[in-house]
Write an enzyme that holds these catalytic residues in place. Sequence first.
Site, PDB file in Angstrom:
ATOM      1  N   GLN A   1       0.792  -1.398  -0.173  1.00  0.00           N
ATOM      2  CA  GLN A   1       0.136   0.024  -0.052  1.00  0.00           C
ATOM      3  C   GLN A   1       0.735   1.295  -0.051  1.00  0.00           C
ATOM      4  O   GLN A   1       1.770   1.604  -0.934  1.00  0.00           O
ATOM      5  CB  GLN A   1      -0.964  -0.043   1.124  1.00  0.00           C
ATOM      6  CG  GLN A   1      -2.021  -1.140   1.224  1.00  0.00           C
ATOM      7  CD  GLN A   1      -3.130  -0.756  -0.061  1.00  0.00           C
ATOM      8  OE1 GLN A   1      -3.825   0.174  -0.067  1.00  0.00           O
ATOM      9  NE2 GLN A   1      -3.263  -1.772  -0.976  1.00  0.00           N
ATOM     10  N   SER A   2       1.010   1.940   1.016  1.00  0.00           N
ATOM     11  CA  SER A   2       1.447   3.432   0.774  1.00  0.00           C
ATOM     12  C   SER A   2       3.016   3.320   1.151  1.00  0.00           C
ATOM     13  O   SER A   2       3.476   4.477   0.987  1.00  0.00           O
ATOM     14  CB  SER A   2       0.730   4.405   2.128  1.00  0.00           C
ATOM     15  OG  SER A   2      -0.395   4.739   1.476  1.00  0.00           O
ATOM     16  N   MET A   3       3.502   2.382   1.434  1.00  0.00           N
ATOM     17  CA  MET A   3       4.793   2.307   1.378  1.00  0.00           C
ATOM     18  C   MET A   3       5.570   2.484   0.050  1.00  0.00           C
ATOM     19  O   MET A   3       6.603   2.960  -0.351  1.00  0.00           O
ATOM     20  CB  MET A   3       5.660   0.979   2.007  1.00  0.00           C
ATOM     21  CG  MET A   3       5.387   0.809   3.451  1.00  0.00           C
ATOM     22  SD  MET A   3       5.514  -0.863   4.293  1.00  0.00           S
ATOM     23  CE  MET A   3       7.367  -0.848   3.709  1.00  0.00           C
TER      24      MET A   3
END
Length: 427
Positions: free
Chosen positions: A114-116
């Site tokens: 996801q946001s990594m």
Amino acid sequence: MNEQRRAFNRRQFLQGMTQFAVVAAAAPALGSSDAWRGVDCTTLTAGRPEDVGMSSERLEDVFARIQRRVSDGLFPGATALVARHGVVVGHRAFGSKVAGADEPVTLDTIFDLQSMTKVLSTAAAALALVQEGVIALDAPVARYLPEFAANGKGAITVHDMLRYSAGLPVDNQFLDVADDETVWRLMAETPLEYAPGTSVLYSDLTYRLLGRMIAAAAGQDLDTVAGTRIWGPLGMNDTMYNPPPALHERVAATGYSDLRGYTVRGEVQDEQDWALGGVTGCDGVFSTAMDIAVFCQMILNGGAYGGAEILRPDLVRRMKRNNTPQVTEAATDTSPIENLLLTPKGLGWELWTRRFSSGGMRLSPRSYGKAGGAGTFMWVDPDHEIIGVLLTNHGLPQPFDALHWSRMLDAIGCAEFFDGIINAVHG
């Protein structure tokens, strides 16, 4: 169907959230480039905790606590990795790749980050293009993505986007629009929510558009830019967008999608990014704990790893330092969700804070890291020269709001994990 989509949208709570406006401060200019001479090229090797001043007994306690959480059913599975001074002193796997199934997680299990993605792909790729002279940090985004100039956004810079200070809302999704080009145009035309550079507001929309800008400037899709300039040279062969079907057995499943009608495995869980094909600047990267540790070691080294020179040292320093002097930790670190949204930021990176950081309370003040919404975390402590990676298949909180974000962090015990790592350091 529209009601289902709205219920599943993990950012529903965040839409329209009141921003915290403060006095703007000019960001420092990018310094002159440093020579590569003398850059640390440390590569990760395996070793014992005692070899690098850590306690095996205390580190075993860290891993035992993850196992307890898995055994209690708080999430199906995980991998965890701890490294210090370039030595991997612990790398473990726990639980199952799929909830309720007999598919044990292994050390090479691939997780939806996801946001990594914002750090591992987008911010790193943007700085690689800065290094090549393809884009400039102080250049307007509209120079590379002309449609972005709509609604008074013509002066917003690449630097503003990277530091989460572009003035855009947290998100602006268009799941009911089938044509991708129309979706991209509507996103690019999104009006400002606050004056650029005056505040911080963590924004998937900002990074989605930043990925679009990178592709336009480079003449290659974001996957190719990140793969050829970052992941390939580092040997991060298990890092990718859209894992092919042949790899799906290695991928940990996340949650059930009402929109798709099945449990998501090998596809990004975020619905908007999935609808756009899975390759975006805010979500979509899949990887392993070891690949992530290699990336973090490259940053810790100052931009190089082994024989690969990825980013100039001055760009790495710029990436991980506070780029948002217009906000303060004291005013913004007031809850787990506000820590994510409003606290000081690097370029892509979240910066450690004392109260509600996903990195716990014991990392050194110069630490930097990134959380992924489905339950993945990486933090780097430069003072202790420690890397910690914790990847789970908890899945996106349902619904994604302040309460359920806090509950996910508590269930996974990410703060306990990173506090435990520091507790394992002797003296």
